[in-house]
Design an enzyme around this catalytic site. Structure first.
Site, PDB file in Angstrom:
ATOM      1  N   GLY A  12      -3.559   9.337   5.105  1.00  0.00           N
ATOM      2  CA  GLY A  12      -4.244   9.400   3.817  1.00  0.00           C
ATOM      3  C   GLY A  12      -3.943  10.654   3.030  1.00  0.00           C
ATOM      4  O   GLY A  12      -4.860  11.313   2.539  1.00  0.00           O
ATOM      5  N   ARG A  62      -7.600 -13.269   7.071  1.00  0.00           N
ATOM      6  CA  ARG A  62      -7.580 -12.240   6.032  1.00  0.00           C
ATOM      7  C   ARG A  62      -8.859 -12.312   5.182  1.00  0.00           C
ATOM      8  O   ARG A  62      -9.415 -11.289   4.791  1.00  0.00           O
ATOM      9  CB  ARG A  62      -6.337 -12.425   5.150  1.00  0.00           C
ATOM     10  CG  ARG A  62      -6.051 -11.265   4.211  1.00  0.00           C
ATOM     11  CD  ARG A  62      -4.769 -11.513   3.440  1.00  0.00           C
ATOM     12  NE  ARG A  62      -3.608 -11.590   4.312  1.00  0.00           N
ATOM     13  CZ  ARG A  62      -2.920 -10.544   4.743  1.00  0.00           C
ATOM     14  NH1 ARG A  62      -3.285  -9.330   4.386  1.00  0.00           N
ATOM     15  NH2 ARG A  62      -1.868 -10.700   5.522  1.00  0.00           N
ATOM     16  N   MET A  87      -2.566  -0.355   3.719  1.00  0.00           N
ATOM     17  CA  MET A  87      -1.446  -1.264   3.950  1.00  0.00           C
ATOM     18  C   MET A  87      -1.942  -2.677   4.279  1.00  0.00           C
ATOM     19  O   MET A  87      -1.698  -3.220   5.357  1.00  0.00           O
ATOM     20  CB  MET A  87      -0.565  -0.728   5.065  1.00  0.00           C
ATOM     21  CG  MET A  87      -0.027   0.668   4.803  1.00  0.00           C
ATOM     22  SD  MET A  87       0.909   0.779   3.250  1.00  0.00           S
ATOM     23  CE  MET A  87       2.371  -0.174   3.700  1.00  0.00           C
ATOM     24  N   ARG A  88      -2.649  -3.256   3.320  1.00  0.00           N
ATOM     25  CA  ARG A  88      -3.112  -4.625   3.457  1.00  0.00           C
ATOM     26  C   ARG A  88      -2.908  -5.354   2.136  1.00  0.00           C
ATOM     27  O   ARG A  88      -3.135  -4.789   1.059  1.00  0.00           O
ATOM     28  CB  ARG A  88      -4.612  -4.662   3.792  1.00  0.00           C
ATOM     29  CG  ARG A  88      -4.977  -4.105   5.145  1.00  0.00           C
ATOM     30  CD  ARG A  88      -4.679  -5.062   6.262  1.00  0.00           C
ATOM     31  NE  ARG A  88      -5.450  -6.307   6.133  1.00  0.00           N
ATOM     32  CZ  ARG A  88      -5.240  -7.385   6.893  1.00  0.00           C
ATOM     33  NH1 ARG A  88      -4.287  -7.373   7.795  1.00  0.00           N
ATOM     34  NH2 ARG A  88      -5.975  -8.468   6.728  1.00  0.00           N
ATOM     35  N   LEU A  90      -4.418  -7.824  -0.274  1.00  0.00           N
ATOM     36  CA  LEU A  90      -5.796  -8.215  -0.501  1.00  0.00           C
ATOM     37  C   LEU A  90      -5.885  -9.629  -1.074  1.00  0.00           C
ATOM     38  O   LEU A  90      -5.023 -10.059  -1.847  1.00  0.00           O
ATOM     39  CB  LEU A  90      -6.462  -7.223  -1.459  1.00  0.00           C
ATOM     40  CG  LEU A  90      -6.500  -5.779  -0.936  1.00  0.00           C
ATOM     41  CD1 LEU A  90      -6.904  -4.824  -2.052  1.00  0.00           C
ATOM     42  CD2 LEU A  90      -7.452  -5.656   0.247  1.00  0.00           C
ATOM     43  N   HIS A 106       1.600   3.209  -6.377  1.00  0.00           N
ATOM     44  CA  HIS A 106       2.791   2.572  -5.797  1.00  0.00           C
ATOM     45  C   HIS A 106       3.988   3.493  -5.989  1.00  0.00           C
ATOM     46  O   HIS A 106       4.164   4.069  -7.071  1.00  0.00           O
ATOM     47  CB  HIS A 106       3.053   1.226  -6.474  1.00  0.00           C
ATOM     48  CG  HIS A 106       4.208   0.486  -5.894  1.00  0.00           C
ATOM     49  ND1 HIS A 106       4.161  -0.130  -4.661  1.00  0.00           N
ATOM     50  CD2 HIS A 106       5.468   0.286  -6.361  1.00  0.00           C
ATOM     51  CE1 HIS A 106       5.333  -0.685  -4.397  1.00  0.00           C
ATOM     52  NE2 HIS A 106       6.140  -0.449  -5.420  1.00  0.00           N
ATOM     53  N   THR A 138      -4.733  -6.040  -9.422  1.00  0.00           N
ATOM     54  CA  THR A 138      -4.997  -7.440  -9.730  1.00  0.00           C
ATOM     55  C   THR A 138      -4.547  -8.272  -8.532  1.00  0.00           C
ATOM     56  O   THR A 138      -4.034  -7.744  -7.548  1.00  0.00           O
ATOM     57  CB  THR A 138      -4.233  -7.891 -10.990  1.00  0.00           C
ATOM     58  OG1 THR A 138      -2.820  -7.762 -10.753  1.00  0.00           O
ATOM     59  CG2 THR A 138      -4.631  -7.053 -12.196  1.00  0.00           C
ATOM     60  N   LEU A 141       0.577  -8.839  -6.458  1.00  0.00           N
ATOM     61  CA  LEU A 141       0.957  -7.639  -5.726  1.00  0.00           C
ATOM     62  C   LEU A 141       1.681  -6.638  -6.622  1.00  0.00           C
ATOM     63  O   LEU A 141       2.648  -6.991  -7.303  1.00  0.00           O
ATOM     64  CB  LEU A 141       1.854  -8.008  -4.538  1.00  0.00           C
ATOM     65  CG  LEU A 141       2.330  -6.856  -3.655  1.00  0.00           C
ATOM     66  CD1 LEU A 141       1.159  -6.206  -2.934  1.00  0.00           C
ATOM     67  CD2 LEU A 141       3.376  -7.345  -2.650  1.00  0.00           C
ATOM     68  N   GLN A 170       4.693  14.161  -6.383  1.00  0.00           N
ATOM     69  CA  GLN A 170       4.173  13.737  -7.685  1.00  0.00           C
ATOM     70  C   GLN A 170       2.947  12.835  -7.532  1.00  0.00           C
ATOM     71  O   GLN A 170       2.021  12.892  -8.350  1.00  0.00           O
ATOM     72  CB  GLN A 170       5.262  13.015  -8.481  1.00  0.00           C
ATOM     73  CG  GLN A 170       6.453  13.893  -8.828  1.00  0.00           C
ATOM     74  CD  GLN A 170       6.040  15.145  -9.577  1.00  0.00           C
ATOM     75  OE1 GLN A 170       5.239  15.094 -10.520  1.00  0.00           O
ATOM     76  NE2 GLN A 170       6.572  16.288  -9.163  1.00  0.00           N
TER      77      GLN A 170
END
Length: 211
Positions: A12, A62, A87-88, A90, A106, A138, A141, A170
């Site tokens: 994290g 899931r 790392m899932r 959703l 991302h 949203t 992905l 960054q």
């Protein structure tokens, strides 16, 4: 004061950057991981932040995991959910639940290179610049209204590792600023877009290589 819940899967580092930024008007209410052994949980706990380890492997589907995850998140009454290396993938129901109040970062200049292996793909395509993108989440992905982007040059001798390290620097600057803007009420979605670049910036340009 805006309650922030941060989701992680590992150490994290972006979560740490957000916590260390001590953002005015933002309270880090909890850090939740889908791996109980995630190193970031111990780091957050050492700073007095509530933590939850929720092993996704213990759920039959899931959808079942996302339902329990949402219940854990909602227990902290969040104004904002922050994905920081979570790392899932959703489910649509989960993303709809937090529409307009869930951010992700991302490691590419979206909409280019969604998904994995972004840095190597940028190198393989001969890109002259790479970077990272903070966006609202949203169901699709690595899509959603873009909040902010940061750009770095791609060097001739870059590897996936070296480029990733430079982009991560960054990320650690960009993500806390995006959270600050949310806490300050500066992020308004209109027609699927967020403002932030005005006519005063029209003459600015990043040129790589410099000619």
């Amino acid at each position: 004061m805006k309650n922030i819940v941060i989701l992680i899967s590992g150490r994290g580092s972006n979560m740490q950057a957000i916590v260390d930024a001590d953002i005015p008007g933002a309270r880090i209410a909890a850090v939740i991981a889908n791996r109980p052994d995630a190193a970031g949980l111990a780091w957050a706990a050492s700073r007095g932040i509530a933590t939850v380890g929720l092993d996704h492997k213990q759920f039959a589907s899931r959808e079942a995991f996302d339902e329990r995850l949402a219940a854990e998140i909602d227990a902290f009454a969040p104004d904002l959910v922050v994905l920081a290396g979570f790392m899932r993938i959703l489910t649509p129901a989960f993303t709809a639940r937090y529409e307009g109040r869930m951010l992700n970062i991302h490691p590419s200049l979206l909409p280019s290179f969604p998904g994995l292996h972004t840095h190597q793909r940028a190198i393989d395509m001969g890109c002259k610049v790479a970077g990272c993108t903070v966006h609202f989440v949203t169901a699709e992905l690595d899509h959603g209204p873009i909040v902010a982007q940061a750009v770095v040059p791609v060097l001739d001798d870059d590897t996936e590792t070296t480029l990733a390290a430079r982009v991560l620097q960054q990320e650690h600057r960009l993500y806390p600023e995006a959270v600050r803007r949310f806490a300050a009420g500066e992020l308004q979605i209109r027609n699927g877009r967020i403002g932030g670049v005005d006519a005063a910036a029209a003459g600015l340009a990043l040129q790589v290589p410099v000619l």
